[in-house]
Scaffold this motif. Structure first.
Motif, PDB file in Angstrom:
ATOM      1  N   ALA A 197       0.633  -1.379  -0.069  1.00 16.64           N
ATOM      2  CA  ALA A 197       0.308  -0.020   0.156  1.00 16.64           C
ATOM      3  C   ALA A 197       0.894   1.214   0.094  1.00 16.64           C
ATOM      4  N   ALA A 198       1.936   1.047   0.917  1.00 15.41           N
ATOM      5  CA  ALA A 198       2.882   2.449   0.895  1.00 15.41           C
ATOM      6  C   ALA A 198       3.582   2.498  -0.398  1.00 15.41           C
ATOM      7  N   ALA A 199       3.862   1.573  -1.196  1.00 18.38           N
ATOM      8  CA  ALA A 199       4.496   1.831  -2.488  1.00 18.38           C
ATOM      9  C   ALA A 199       3.541   2.118  -3.644  1.00 18.38           C
ATOM     10  N   ALA A 200       2.464   1.610  -3.365  1.00 16.33           N
ATOM     11  CA  ALA A 200       1.506   2.242  -4.326  1.00 16.33           C
ATOM     12  C   ALA A 200       0.913   3.571  -4.071  1.00 16.33           C
ATOM     13  N   VAL A 201       0.926   4.174  -2.914  1.00 17.81           N
ATOM     14  CA  VAL A 201       0.728   5.581  -2.509  1.00 17.81           C
ATOM     15  C   VAL A 201       1.994   6.308  -3.302  1.00 17.81           C
ATOM     16  N   ARG A 202       3.332   5.914  -2.978  1.00 20.48           N
ATOM     17  CA  ARG A 202       4.357   6.377  -3.529  1.00 20.48           C
ATOM     18  C   ARG A 202       4.269   6.604  -5.299  1.00 20.48           C
ATOM     19  N   SER A 220       2.968   9.643  -9.941  1.00 18.81           N
ATOM     20  CA  SER A 220       2.391   9.931 -11.266  1.00 18.81           C
ATOM     21  C   SER A 220       1.649  11.281 -11.300  1.00 18.81           C
ATOM     22  N   LEU A 221       1.240  11.843  -9.973  1.00 19.36           N
ATOM     23  CA  LEU A 221       0.517  12.844  -9.951  1.00 19.36           C
ATOM     24  C   LEU A 221       1.800  14.140 -10.268  1.00 19.36           C
ATOM     25  N   ASP A 222       2.943  14.010  -9.599  1.00 16.67           N
ATOM     26  CA  ASP A 222       3.800  14.849  -9.719  1.00 16.67           C
ATOM     27  C   ASP A 222       4.294  15.009 -11.139  1.00 16.67           C
ATOM     28  N   GLN A 223       4.324  13.924 -11.879  1.00 15.06           N
ATOM     29  CA  GLN A 223       4.697  13.707 -13.464  1.00 15.06           C
ATOM     30  C   GLN A 223       3.776  14.620 -14.086  1.00 15.06           C
ATOM     31  N   LEU A 224       2.426  14.569 -13.809  1.00 15.42           N
ATOM     32  CA  LEU A 224       1.490  15.082 -14.714  1.00 15.42           C
ATOM     33  C   LEU A 224       1.453  16.651 -14.216  1.00 15.42           C
ATOM     34  N   ARG A 225       1.723  17.013 -13.204  1.00 12.38           N
ATOM     35  CA  ARG A 225       1.849  18.443 -12.526  1.00 12.38           C
ATOM     36  C   ARG A 225       2.886  19.234 -13.139  1.00 12.38           C
ATOM     37  N   ALA A 276     -17.679   9.718  -6.857  1.00 10.38           N
ATOM     38  CA  ALA A 276     -17.288  10.793  -6.045  1.00 10.38           C
ATOM     39  C   ALA A 276     -17.038  10.172  -4.681  1.00 10.38           C
ATOM     40  N   ALA A 277     -17.776   9.061  -4.407  1.00  9.92           N
ATOM     41  CA  ALA A 277     -17.378   8.529  -3.129  1.00  9.92           C
ATOM     42  C   ALA A 277     -16.013   7.873  -3.034  1.00  9.92           C
ATOM     43  N   GLU A 278     -15.532   7.297  -4.020  1.00 13.72           N
ATOM     44  CA  GLU A 278     -14.246   7.063  -4.003  1.00 13.72           C
ATOM     45  C   GLU A 278     -13.139   8.315  -4.015  1.00 13.72           C
ATOM     46  N   THR A 279     -13.513   9.052  -4.553  1.00 13.89           N
ATOM     47  CA  THR A 279     -12.427  10.254  -4.560  1.00 13.89           C
ATOM     48  C   THR A 279     -12.493  10.772  -3.094  1.00 13.89           C
ATOM     49  N   THR A 280     -13.652  10.931  -2.392  1.00 14.01           N
ATOM     50  CA  THR A 280     -13.628  11.305  -0.989  1.00 14.01           C
ATOM     51  C   THR A 280     -12.759  10.405  -0.387  1.00 14.01           C
ATOM     52  N   GLN A 281     -13.211   8.830  -0.559  1.00 10.69           N
ATOM     53  CA  GLN A 281     -12.317   8.028   0.310  1.00 10.69           C
ATOM     54  C   GLN A 281     -10.803   8.156   0.134  1.00 10.69           C
ATOM     55  N   LEU A 282     -10.757   8.158  -0.951  1.00  8.99           N
ATOM     56  CA  LEU A 282      -9.084   8.422  -1.247  1.00  8.99           C
ATOM     57  C   LEU A 282      -8.561   9.695  -0.828  1.00  8.99           C
ATOM     58  N   ARG A 283      -9.194  10.634  -0.669  1.00  2.00           N
ATOM     59  CA  ARG A 283      -8.758  11.843   0.091  1.00  2.00           C
ATOM     60  C   ARG A 283      -8.549  11.683   1.529  1.00  2.00           C
ATOM     61  N   HIS A 284      -9.485  11.006   1.994  1.00  6.10           N
ATOM     62  CA  HIS A 284      -9.718  10.621   3.557  1.00  6.10           C
ATOM     63  C   HIS A 284      -8.471   9.797   3.862  1.00  6.10           C
ATOM     64  N   LEU A 285      -8.270   8.691   2.955  1.00  4.35           N
ATOM     65  CA  LEU A 285      -7.358   7.781   3.372  1.00  4.35           C
ATOM     66  C   LEU A 285      -5.826   8.173   3.155  1.00  4.35           C
ATOM     67  N   CYS A 286      -5.608   9.316   2.150  1.00  2.00           N
ATOM     68  CA  CYS A 286      -4.098   9.700   2.235  1.00  2.00           C
ATOM     69  C   CYS A 286      -4.019  10.737   3.259  1.00  2.00           C
ATOM     70  N   LEU A 287      -5.021  11.379   3.614  1.00  2.42           N
ATOM     71  CA  LEU A 287      -4.746  12.415   4.814  1.00  2.42           C
ATOM     72  C   LEU A 287      -4.814  11.664   6.105  1.00  2.42           C
ATOM     73  N   ARG A 288      -5.261  10.430   6.223  1.00  4.10           N
ATOM     74  CA  ARG A 288      -5.203   9.716   7.455  1.00  4.10           C
ATOM     75  C   ARG A 288      -3.676   9.017   7.406  1.00  4.10           C
ATOM     76  N   LEU A 289      -3.124   8.760   5.977  1.00  6.91           N
ATOM     77  CA  LEU A 289      -1.761   8.477   6.271  1.00  6.91           C
ATOM     78  C   LEU A 289      -0.823   9.615   6.988  1.00  6.91           C
ATOM     79  N   ALA A 290      -1.036  10.768   6.286  1.00  6.81           N
ATOM     80  CA  ALA A 290      -0.330  11.962   6.693  1.00  6.81           C
ATOM     81  C   ALA A 290      -0.375  12.154   8.113  1.00  6.81           C
ATOM     82  N   GLU A 291      -1.706  12.035   8.633  1.00  6.36           N
ATOM     83  CA  GLU A 291      -1.986  12.236   9.959  1.00  6.36           C
ATOM     84  C   GLU A 291      -1.184  11.437  10.944  1.00  6.36           C
ATOM     85  N   ASN A 292      -1.187  10.081  10.478  1.00  4.53           N
ATOM     86  CA  ASN A 292      -0.533   9.051  11.220  1.00  4.53           C
ATOM     87  C   ASN A 292       1.044   9.167  11.271  1.00  4.53           C
TER      88      ASN A 292
END
Length: 175
Positions: free
Chosen positions: A35-40, A45-50, A148-164
């Protein structure tokens, strides 16, 4: 380029990553490490696009982040650094870049003579306006097929990782 496969539950995974991690863990569960490798992988991928979108328009992703923050209100370097999660030195360099491009300007802080505020210019607002639609289209393409629920869940999970991570960092600093 990453080659992905689907597991029996129809979930994507990377066979290369799974194999390497199975070796690393000596056969123990690789779930959180995968999961950590997938987040990286997703973050890269997002950084390359940006980077592709901003570099072609003369700004770095970091400068874009500041410009977006400045579109709401002016701010001092310290506050910009805190909101962006980077050092004041880094923000100073980004503000220098935005000033050279004519997108931002430093102005005296009327509440503190020793401080300056950074303000977006009309050229900066125009640049953001021209960047907005292509960015929205790129994100729509990137998140194609997500509910929409998946993008909200993704945001939530990523921010939970950051919070942890923040909790873990404070714990490690206290030791």
């Amino acid at each position: 380029m990453n080659d992905f496969a689907k597991d029996p539950d129809d979930r994507l995974y990377s066979p290369d990553v799974r194999g390497a991690l199975a070796e690393f863990t000596r056969g123990e569960d690789t779930g959180v490490l995968e999961a950590a490798a997938a987040v990286r992988t997703a973050a890269r991928s997002l950084d390359q696009l940006r980077s592709h979108g901003t570099d072609s328009r003369g700004l770095s992703p970091g400068a874009l982040d500041l410009l977006i923050r400045l579109s709401g209100s002016q701010a001092n370097i310290k506050d910009l650094a805190a909101s962006a999660g980077v050092s004041s030195r880094n923000v100073t360099g980004l503000v220098d870049t935005l000033e050279r491009a004519g997108h931002a300007v430093r102005v005296p802080d009327p509440r503190d003579r020793r401080s300056v505020l950074v303000r977006i210019t009309d050229d900066g607002r125009t640049w953001l306006e021209e960047f907005r639609r292509p960015s929205q289209l790129a994100m729509a393409a990137l998140f194609r097929g997500f509910t929409a629920a998946e993008t909200t869940q993704l945001r939530h999970l990523c921010l939970r990782l950051a919070e942890n991570q923040q909790h873990l960092a404070r714990h490690l600093e206290a030791r």
